[in-house]
Enzyme design. Structure first.
Site, mmCIF file in Angstrom:
data_model
loop_
_atom_site.group_PDB
_atom_site.id
_atom_site.type_symbol
_atom_site.label_atom_id
_atom_site.label_comp_id
_atom_site.label_asym_id
_atom_site.label_seq_id
_atom_site.Cartn_x
_atom_site.Cartn_y
_atom_site.Cartn_z
ATOM 1 N N TYR A 214 7.518 6.288 12.496
ATOM 2 C CA TYR A 214 7.345 5.683 13.813
ATOM 3 C C TYR A 214 6.201 6.665 14.366
ATOM 4 O O TYR A 214 5.371 6.175 15.057
ATOM 5 C CB TYR A 214 8.789 5.848 14.460
ATOM 6 C CG TYR A 214 8.731 5.286 15.941
ATOM 7 C CD1 TYR A 214 8.106 3.924 16.341
ATOM 8 C CD2 TYR A 214 9.043 6.090 17.060
ATOM 9 C CE1 TYR A 214 8.092 3.518 17.511
ATOM 10 C CE2 TYR A 214 8.966 5.542 18.213
ATOM 11 C CZ TYR A 214 8.770 4.215 18.580
ATOM 12 O OH TYR A 214 8.547 3.710 19.768
ATOM 13 N N ASP B 36 6.895 -12.758 23.349
ATOM 14 C CA ASP B 36 7.837 -11.971 22.864
ATOM 15 C C ASP B 36 8.621 -12.608 21.514
ATOM 16 O O ASP B 36 8.791 -13.872 21.772
ATOM 17 C CB ASP B 36 8.848 -11.808 23.838
ATOM 18 C CG ASP B 36 9.787 -10.657 23.422
ATOM 19 O OD1 ASP B 36 9.568 -9.478 24.292
ATOM 20 O OD2 ASP B 36 10.451 -10.400 22.487
ATOM 21 N N PHE C 34 13.128 -4.600 27.202
ATOM 22 C CA PHE C 34 13.742 -3.513 28.494
ATOM 23 C C PHE C 34 12.407 -3.083 29.509
ATOM 24 O O PHE C 34 12.708 -3.369 30.710
ATOM 25 C CB PHE C 34 14.431 -2.300 27.777
ATOM 26 C CG PHE C 34 14.574 -1.145 28.672
ATOM 27 C CD1 PHE C 34 15.228 -1.343 29.811
ATOM 28 C CD2 PHE C 34 13.987 -0.160 28.420
ATOM 29 C CE1 PHE C 34 15.498 -0.131 30.876
ATOM 30 C CE2 PHE C 34 14.186 1.122 29.184
ATOM 31 C CZ PHE C 34 14.835 0.866 30.286
ATOM 32 N N ILE C 35 11.709 -2.522 28.859
ATOM 33 C CA ILE C 35 10.753 -1.860 29.851
ATOM 34 C C ILE C 35 9.793 -3.243 30.210
ATOM 35 O O ILE C 35 9.386 -3.454 31.634
ATOM 36 C CB ILE C 35 9.810 -0.757 29.171
ATOM 37 C CG1 ILE C 35 10.576 0.166 28.926
ATOM 38 C CG2 ILE C 35 8.580 -0.694 30.218
ATOM 39 C CD1 ILE C 35 9.891 1.200 28.320
ATOM 40 N N ALA D 131 1.106 0.793 25.252
ATOM 41 C CA ALA D 131 2.424 1.675 25.571
ATOM 42 C C ALA D 131 2.578 2.579 24.097
ATOM 43 O O ALA D 131 2.536 2.035 23.345
ATOM 44 C CB ALA D 131 3.664 0.975 25.632
ATOM 45 N N THR E 262 4.831 -3.959 12.365
ATOM 46 C CA THR E 262 4.703 -4.252 13.558
ATOM 47 C C THR E 262 3.683 -3.361 14.598
ATOM 48 O O THR E 262 2.908 -3.882 15.344
ATOM 49 C CB THR E 262 6.106 -4.387 14.401
ATOM 50 O OG1 THR E 262 7.047 -5.162 13.532
ATOM 51 C CG2 THR E 262 6.021 -4.704 15.875
#
Ligand code: UDP
Length: 326
Positions: free
Chosen positions: A149, A31, A11-12, A117, A95
Site C-alpha cells: 500500500y 465511484d 468517507f472523505i 490524495a 486500483t
C-alpha cells in the site's frame, strides 16, 4: 467551477462534496462503491449541482468524458484500510497504481489540474517525529503485504510529480494522517470507529500489540478544510503536503478515552498482532506529522481536539447503529 471527485462516495470524498456544493460549485462523483457508498451522499441528492456516476476509474471512456467536462479533478479513489488491503492485496495495488495512471493520463489529455490524495503510510516505518514531507520512506519487506500500500501510493506520487514536472498539468499532493469522523465505516479496520462500536456494544475493545503505538487523528472536517485550501492555492502545485493533527496519542490511551467518553463497561483487551492478521503483519510504532508546510501555505491549523473528534464519532456511530441494528 465544476469538479470531478473520484471516490466521492467514500468517507472523505462525501465530505469534500459537502464543502464544494456549499461553496456553490458543481460536483461530479465517480465511484464504484467498492468501499464507499452512495448512501454517504443521500443528503445531497436533491442538489441539482451533484451528479453521481456509478463507475470505475478503470473505465477509460467514462473517465475521459468526465475529465473533459470539469475544471479540476480531485482523485480520492483508492484502496483504503489495512484490513481491506490485506484481504485484497492484488486489487489494492491495481486500483492504486493502474487506476491512478488512468486518471493522470486523462488529466494530461485535457490539461486539467489534479489534487491527489496520498497517505502518511508512505513514510512506512519511520519512527522519528514529527515527519516532514522531505523525509525518507522506510518500507518493509515485500513479503509483508501491508507495505504494498505504501509503495503503491508512493508510486502514485512519483507518477503525478513526473507529469507535473513535464508541464503536462498541475498536481498537488496531500498525505492524509489517520482521518476520522462521521461516515467512516469500521468495516475496513480503522481503529476509531471500531473502538467506538465495541464500546457502544460493551464488547471487548481490541487494542493490537501492547497499545504503545501512537497516532495523531484528524477530524474529517479539518482534512476537508485543508483540501479546500490547497485546491484554491495555485502555488501548491508541484508540492506534497502533510495533512494531519498534532495531538499524539497511544492506541491504548485512545481506547481508554473512548471508554470514558461513552461510559462503556467494555474491557480493554490487548490482542497480539499475530492473532489479528498473521505473522506477516507489521505496524508503525509512531506516526506524527509536521504540518508547518501546510500551515504556511494555506494558514491551516486543526480545529478539533481529540475528545471532540471522539464525541463526533460516537454520535455518528450511535445514529448508524440505531438505523441499522434493530
Ligand atoms: N488498531 C487497534 N485495534 C483495532 C484496529 C486498529 O489497536 O481494532 C491499531 C492498529 O494496529 C494501528 C492503529 O490502531 O496501530 C491505527 O490503525 P488504523 O488501521 O486505523 O490506521 P493505520 O495508522 O494503521 O493506517
Amino acid at each position: 467551477m465544476r469538479y470531478l471527485i473520484t471516490g466521492g462516495a467514500g468517507f472523505i470524498g462525501s465530505h469534500v462534496c459537502d464543502a464544494l456544493l456549499a461553496d456553490g460549485h458543481a460536483v461530479y462523483v465517480l465511484d464504484d462503491e467498492s468501499t464507499g457508498s452512495r448512501s454517504n451522499l443521500q443528503h445531497l441528492f436533491s442538489n441539482r449541482e451533484l451528479r453521481f456516476i456509478a463507475g470505475s476509474i478503470a473505465d477509460d471512456a467514462v473517465l475521459s468524458r468526465l475529465v473533459g467536462t470539469v475544471h479540476q479533478v480531485i482523485h480520492l479513489a483508492a484502496a483504503v484500510g489495512v484490513k481491506y488491503i490485506l484481504e485484497n492485496p492484488l486489487q489494492s495495488i491495481l486500483t492504486n497504481v493502474v487506476g491512478t495512471e488512468k486518471v493522470l493520463q486523462a488529466c494530461k489529455a485535457f490539461e486539467k489540474p489534479l489534487f491527489l490524495a496520498s497517505t502518511s503510510e508512505v513514510y512506512g516505518l519511520q519512527t522519528h517525529a514529527p515527519l516532514r514531507e522531505s523525509d525518507y520512506s522506510v518500507i518493509g519487506a515485500t513479503s509483508v503485504s501491508r507495505w504494498s500500500y505504501a509503495c503503491s501510493k508512493a508510486l502514485d506520487e512519483f507518477m503525478a510529480l513526473a507529469f507535473h514536472h513535464q508541464g503536462a498539468f498541475p498536481v498537488t499532493i496531500a498525505r492524509f494522517f489517520n482521518t476520522v469522523g462521521p461516515r467512516q465505516s469500521p468495516a475496513y479496520g480503522m481503529v476509531m470507529p471500531r473502538l467506538v462500536d465495541q464500546a457502544l456494544h460493551n464488547e471487548p475493545m481490541t487494542v493490537y500489540g501492547d497499545g504503545s503505538q501512537t497516532r495523531t487523528f484528524t477530524h474529517v472536517k479539518d482534512c476537508v478544510a485543508a483540501v479546500m485550501g490547497l485546491i484554491s492555492h495555485p502555488e501548491a502545485a508541484g508540492e506534497v503536503y502533510n495533512v494531519g493533527g498534532t495531538e499524539e496519542v497511544s492506541i491504548l490511551n485512545l481506547a481508554k478515552r473512548v471508554k470514558m467518553i461513552t461510559g462503556s463497561r467494555s474491557e480493554i483487551r490487548l490482542i497480539p498482532y499475530a492473532d489479528v492478521y498473521n505473522h506477516n503483519f507489521e505496524d508503525m510504532p509512531r506516526r506524527v506529522p509536521d504540518i508547518s508546510k501546510l500551515e504556511q501555505a494555506v494558514h491551516f491549523t486543526p480545529k478539533y481536539r481529540l475528545d471532540e473528534i471522539i464525541a463526533d464519532v460516537v454520535t455518528d456511530r450511535q445514529r448508524w447503529l440505531k438505523d441499522n441494528e434493530s
